[in-house]
Design an enzyme around this catalytic site. Structure first.
Site, PDB file in Angstrom:
ATOM      1  N   ARG A 189       6.050  -0.463  -8.410  1.00 38.18           N
ATOM      2  CA  ARG A 189       5.658   0.719  -7.631  1.00 38.18           C
ATOM      3  C   ARG A 189       6.587   0.932  -6.438  1.00 38.18           C
ATOM      4  NH1 ARG A 189       0.447   2.599  -7.481  1.00 38.18           N
ATOM      5  NH2 ARG A 189       0.323   2.563  -5.221  1.00 38.18           N
ATOM      6  N   ARG A 199      16.364   0.247  -2.888  1.00 40.85           N
ATOM      7  CA  ARG A 199      17.473   1.193  -2.729  1.00 40.85           C
ATOM      8  C   ARG A 199      18.650   0.558  -2.008  1.00 40.85           C
ATOM      9  NH1 ARG A 199      13.566   4.710  -0.105  1.00 40.85           N
ATOM     10  NH2 ARG A 199      12.480   5.878  -1.715  1.00 40.85           N
ATOM     11  N   ARG A 219     -10.459  -5.476  -6.809  1.00 42.08           N
ATOM     12  CA  ARG A 219     -10.219  -5.975  -5.467  1.00 42.08           C
ATOM     13  C   ARG A 219     -10.911  -5.011  -4.529  1.00 42.08           C
ATOM     14  NH1 ARG A 219      -9.424 -10.802  -4.262  1.00 42.08           N
ATOM     15  NH2 ARG A 219      -8.065 -10.436  -2.458  1.00 42.08           N
ATOM     16  N   ARG A 230      -2.634  -5.460   6.385  1.00 41.32           N
ATOM     17  CA  ARG A 230      -1.873  -4.480   7.175  1.00 41.32           C
ATOM     18  C   ARG A 230      -2.739  -3.892   8.274  1.00 41.32           C
ATOM     19  NH1 ARG A 230      -0.887  -0.429   2.021  1.00 41.32           N
ATOM     20  NH2 ARG A 230      -3.038  -0.386   1.343  1.00 41.32           N
ATOM     21  N   GLU A 272      -6.824  -4.226   7.789  1.00 43.21           N
ATOM     22  CA  GLU A 272      -7.263  -4.184   6.400  1.00 43.21           C
ATOM     23  C   GLU A 272      -7.290  -5.592   5.825  1.00 43.21           C
ATOM     24  OE1 GLU A 272      -5.329  -0.883   4.453  1.00 43.21           O
ATOM     25  OE2 GLU A 272      -5.453  -1.938   2.530  1.00 43.21           O
ATOM     26  N   TYR A 277      -5.350   1.994 -11.931  1.00 40.74           N
ATOM     27  CA  TYR A 277      -4.748   1.982 -10.594  1.00 40.74           C
ATOM     28  C   TYR A 277      -4.043   3.323 -10.393  1.00 40.74           C
ATOM     29  CZ  TYR A 277      -2.016  -0.205  -6.699  1.00 40.74           C
ATOM     30  OH  TYR A 277      -1.440  -0.541  -5.499  1.00 40.74           O
ATOM     31  N   ASP A 286      -2.738   6.666  -8.482  1.00 37.00           N
ATOM     32  CA  ASP A 286      -2.418   7.331  -7.223  1.00 37.00           C
ATOM     33  C   ASP A 286      -3.144   8.676  -7.215  1.00 37.00           C
ATOM     34  OD1 ASP A 286      -0.787   5.423  -6.091  1.00 37.00           O
ATOM     35  OD2 ASP A 286       1.032   6.161  -7.072  1.00 37.00           O
TER      36      ASP A 286
HETATM   37  N1  UDP Z   1       4.033  -5.279  -1.678  1.00 33.15           N
HETATM   38  C1  UDP Z   1       4.591  -6.379  -1.072  1.00 33.15           C
HETATM   39  N2  UDP Z   1       4.896  -6.328   0.247  1.00 33.15           N
HETATM   40  C2  UDP Z   1       4.669  -5.233   0.998  1.00 33.15           C
HETATM   41  C3  UDP Z   1       4.102  -4.096   0.379  1.00 33.15           C
HETATM   42  C4  UDP Z   1       3.799  -4.149  -0.954  1.00 33.15           C
HETATM   43  O1  UDP Z   1       4.789  -7.392  -1.704  1.00 33.15           O
HETATM   44  O2  UDP Z   1       4.951  -5.263   2.204  1.00 33.15           O
HETATM   45  C5  UDP Z   1       3.710  -5.364  -3.110  1.00 33.15           C
HETATM   46  C6  UDP Z   1       2.323  -5.945  -3.342  1.00 33.15           C
HETATM   47  O3  UDP Z   1       2.376  -6.714  -4.517  1.00 33.15           O
HETATM   48  C7  UDP Z   1       1.497  -4.702  -3.599  1.00 33.15           C
HETATM   49  C8  UDP Z   1       2.463  -3.805  -4.339  1.00 33.15           C
HETATM   50  O4  UDP Z   1       3.713  -4.098  -3.727  1.00 33.15           O
HETATM   51  O5  UDP Z   1       0.356  -4.984  -4.375  1.00 33.15           O
HETATM   52  C9  UDP Z   1       2.159  -2.353  -4.284  1.00 33.15           C
HETATM   53  O6  UDP Z   1       2.085  -1.951  -2.950  1.00 33.15           O
HETATM   54  P1  UDP Z   1       1.554  -0.516  -2.550  1.00 33.15           P
HETATM   55  O7  UDP Z   1       1.892  -0.330  -1.132  1.00 33.15           O
HETATM   56  O8  UDP Z   1       2.024   0.469  -3.543  1.00 33.15           O
HETATM   57  O9  UDP Z   1      -0.003  -0.716  -2.691  1.00 33.15           O
HETATM   58  P2  UDP Z   1      -1.171   0.244  -2.195  1.00 33.15           P
HETATM   59  O10 UDP Z   1      -0.603   1.151  -1.159  1.00 33.15           O
HETATM   60  O11 UDP Z   1      -1.651   0.954  -3.419  1.00 33.15           O
HETATM   61  O12 UDP Z   1      -2.153  -0.696  -1.648  1.00 33.15           O
END
Ligand code: UDP
Length: 371
Positions: A170, A174, A247, A278, A304, A352, A354
């Site tokens: 996801r 870059r 989760r 976060r 969170e 899952y 979006d």
């Molecule tokens: N992820 C990570 N570090 C970060 C942010 C994301 O390892 O700082 C990984 C983690 O495995 C997470 C996945 O990327 O489950 C997808 O993150 P995303 O931000 O897309 O998750 P959401 O916003 O849906 O909670």
């Protein structure tokens, strides 16, 4: 008597209800929560639209979906650029030249590429079989160790080698100086909050809040020719084949008497010791301003915490591993045998999703159903 009963006033339900009404159908939407908008619900606190069920940043490549949502809200120019905090060291996300420069001191894309290749080679991964191997082959071991391992473990409650690799795909990687978390063509936050957007979708539609479908299922079923159910599919069947795992997330919200706590909407704590995953500072989704463009004096933050779901908790993320996937398939077979009911959305399809994907799915289903 209604043509449709929609169970759940989240995005899937609201989009379907909107489309059905536009086709001249009568619709009743019910939700067990006291509010509409499901998990995109926003509530104004101290003049700030607080994302009560977690940060939602709208982004899509789907022009049809973008045009659709713009009928119900104006979108601002917010671009998601989270910051990762690893034991006090800050890194840019998603993984890009700023991240690589901070991590290794590399300056050019080819230097960064070479560093990733070197680490990938050392790890000896050819075909990644799980999230850990996938992550290392995308960005190398240093970034995996500092920015992925702990965060992912906290978010999913499982080690990275027990998780499917698609989760990490996801995130963009870059070799440019681009801190935009998403690759999507269109991105933004609805001005005035998501609740207002969903309210606009539901305009002129009967909505009953604070009522649980399962408390009076046969009565509700008798009120409409067809049901669109957006709750958890296993709950619908009274968990008879077992419970699907989710989760869950818990939020600790705080109002602070200062104008700026962290200078960014999202800061990820990527070490494994910090208990939260976060911190969201909601005002930055709207550039710290109220609707008149004035600076807001206070700030609202949400820590969170990720948690294993148990019945009674709010389900957030479906755990898309093999075991749960197989159980979902069994429930799907049961669902096919039910008459006059459509299962949709993140919980109804155990997916899952979006926001844009759930809207696309609801639009597609509406087209078929209402043709
Ligand atoms: N992820 C990570 N570090 C970060 C942010 C994301 O390892 O700082 C990984 C983690 O495995 C997470 C996945 O990327 O489950 C997808 O993150 P995303 O931000 O897309 O998750 P959401 O916003 O849906 O909670």
């Amino acid at each position: 008597m209604y043509d449709y009963l929609v169970v759940g006033a989240g995005l899937y339900g609201a989009v379907f209800a909107n489309q059905a009404k536009a086709q001249g159908k009568s619709v009743l939407v019910i939700d067990k929560r006291p509010n509409i908008a499901g998990n995109v619900f926003t509530e104004k606190i101290e003049g700030i639209n607080v994302h009560k069920y977690g940060a939602h940043i709208f982004h899509t490549n789907n022009k049809k979906v973008w045009n659709f949502v713009n009928r119900f809200a104006e979108f601002n120019r917010f671009t998601n650029s989270p910051v990762a905090n690893y034991k006090g060291e800050l890194f840019s996300l998603p993984f890009n030249m700023y991240t690589f420069n901070k991590m290794w001191g590399v300056v050019t894309p080819s230097e960064a590429q070479a560093k990733i290749e070197e680490q990938k080679k050392q790890a000896g991964i050819t075909e990644p079989k799980n999230l850990e191997e996938q992550a290392i082959s995308l960005v190398g071991t240093d970034i995996y160790e500092k920015l992925i391992k702990g965060y992912t473990m906290k978010q999913w409650g499982r080690p990275c080698d027990k998780l499917p690799s698609f989760i990490i795909k996801r995130l963009p990687v870059r070799l440019t100086f681009d801190n935009n978390y998403f690759n999507a063509l269109y991105q933004g936050i609805p001005v005035g909050g998501y609740t207002k957007m969903v309210e606009n979708m539901l305009e002129g539609i009967d909505v009953k809040l604070g009522v649980d479908y399962f408390d009076n299922k046969s009565e509700y079923d008798a009120m409409a020719s067809k049901v669109v159910y957006t709750g958890a599919i296993d709950a619908y069947f009274d968990y008879r084949l077992g419970t699907l795992e989710y989760r869950s997330v818990r939020f600790e919200n705080e109002i602070l008497d200062i104008p700026n706590f962290q200078g960014n909407a999202a800061v990820n704590y990527t070490d494994s010791e910090t208990p939260w995953t976060r911190i969201i500072e909601h005002k930055w989704f709207e550039f710290g301003k109220d609707e008149e463009g004035n600076d807001l004096p206070k700030t609202v933050i949400s820590r969170e915490y990720s948690a294993e779901w148990k019945p009674g908790d709010e389900p957030y993320y479906p755990v898309n591993d093999e075991k749960n996937g197989a159980l979902y398939e069994q429930y799907k077979e049961l669902a096919k045998k039910e008459d006059n009911i459509i299962f949709g959305g993140r919980l109804g399809e155990y997916k899952y999703y979006d926001m844009d994907a759930v809207i696309a799915s609801a639009l597609e289903m509406s087209e078929k159903e209402l043709a």
